[in-house]
Write a protein that holds these residues in place. Structure first.
Motif, PDB file in Angstrom:
ATOM      1  N   ALA A   2       0.833  -1.197   0.000  1.00 38.17           N
ATOM      2  CA  ALA A   2       0.000   0.000   0.000  1.00 38.17           C
ATOM      3  C   ALA A   2       0.870   1.251   0.000  1.00 38.17           C
ATOM      4  O   ALA A   2       1.947   1.285   0.572  1.00 38.17           O
ATOM      5  CB  ALA A   2      -0.912   0.005   1.214  1.00 38.17           C
ATOM      6  N   GLU A  31      -8.232   3.124   3.776  1.00 37.76           N
ATOM      7  CA  GLU A  31      -7.215   2.073   3.742  1.00 37.76           C
ATOM      8  C   GLU A  31      -7.277   1.206   4.989  1.00 37.76           C
ATOM      9  O   GLU A  31      -7.129  -0.009   4.903  1.00 37.76           O
ATOM     10  CB  GLU A  31      -5.828   2.702   3.622  1.00 37.76           C
ATOM     11  N   TRP A  32      -7.504   1.818   6.157  1.00 36.07           N
ATOM     12  CA  TRP A  32      -7.574   1.064   7.397  1.00 36.07           C
ATOM     13  C   TRP A  32      -8.780   0.134   7.390  1.00 36.07           C
ATOM     14  O   TRP A  32      -8.678  -1.022   7.811  1.00 36.07           O
ATOM     15  CB  TRP A  32      -7.661   2.020   8.589  1.00 36.07           C
ATOM     16  N   THR A  34     -10.294  -1.141   4.803  1.00 37.85           N
ATOM     17  CA  THR A  34     -10.036  -2.223   3.857  1.00 37.85           C
ATOM     18  C   THR A  34      -9.114  -3.256   4.481  1.00 37.85           C
ATOM     19  O   THR A  34      -9.347  -4.469   4.369  1.00 37.85           O
ATOM     20  CB  THR A  34      -9.401  -1.660   2.575  1.00 37.85           C
ATOM     21  N   TRP A  35      -8.057  -2.796   5.161  1.00 38.99           N
ATOM     22  CA  TRP A  35      -7.123  -3.703   5.821  1.00 38.99           C
ATOM     23  C   TRP A  35      -7.842  -4.524   6.887  1.00 38.99           C
ATOM     24  O   TRP A  35      -7.653  -5.740   6.980  1.00 38.99           O
ATOM     25  CB  TRP A  35      -5.992  -2.881   6.456  1.00 38.99           C
ATOM     26  N   ALA A  36      -8.691  -3.874   7.687  1.00 39.15           N
ATOM     27  CA  ALA A  36      -9.401  -4.562   8.769  1.00 39.15           C
ATOM     28  C   ALA A  36     -10.369  -5.606   8.217  1.00 39.15           C
ATOM     29  O   ALA A  36     -10.483  -6.707   8.770  1.00 39.15           O
ATOM     30  CB  ALA A  36     -10.144  -3.548   9.636  1.00 39.15           C
ATOM     31  N   LYS A  38     -10.126  -7.247   5.365  1.00 39.49           N
ATOM     32  CA  LYS A  38      -9.356  -8.380   4.841  1.00 39.49           C
ATOM     33  C   LYS A  38      -8.913  -9.302   5.968  1.00 39.49           C
ATOM     34  O   LYS A  38      -8.986 -10.527   5.852  1.00 39.49           O
ATOM     35  CB  LYS A  38      -8.131  -7.887   4.075  1.00 39.49           C
ATOM     36  N   ARG A  39      -8.454  -8.721   7.071  1.00 42.15           N
ATOM     37  CA  ARG A  39      -8.030  -9.533   8.207  1.00 42.15           C
ATOM     38  C   ARG A  39      -9.208 -10.252   8.847  1.00 42.15           C
ATOM     39  O   ARG A  39      -9.097 -11.407   9.251  1.00 42.15           O
ATOM     40  CB  ARG A  39      -7.319  -8.680   9.259  1.00 42.15           C
TER      41      ARG A  39
END
Length: 72
Positions: A2, A31-32, A34-36, A38-39
């Protein structure tokens, strides 16, 4: 990988710097999130079956592991 978001103002006008900070903050939030998500998807994928087994083993009457895993 990223891209990093810079919080430095790039201009002489203070109004545009505030707008860029707001955009960068909203970009960071996007972005945060999206990251969360995915996890969370990975955790849910690998944790669901063990969770069902643990809940099943703690119920009454207490079954054996082979009884929980058998289809009958």
């Amino acid at each position: 990988m990223a891209s990093r978001v810079s919080l430095k103002a790039k201009g002489k006008n203070s109004k545009s710097s505030k707008a860029s900070e707001e955009r960068s903050a909203s970009q960071c939030l996007k972005e945060w999130s999206t990251w969360a998500m995915k996890r969370a998807k990975v955790v849910t994928h690998y944790g669901f079956i063990p969770l069902v087994i643990i809940i099943g083993m703690n119920s009454e009457p207490k079954p054996h592991l082979s009884q929980l895993l058998s289809p009958v």
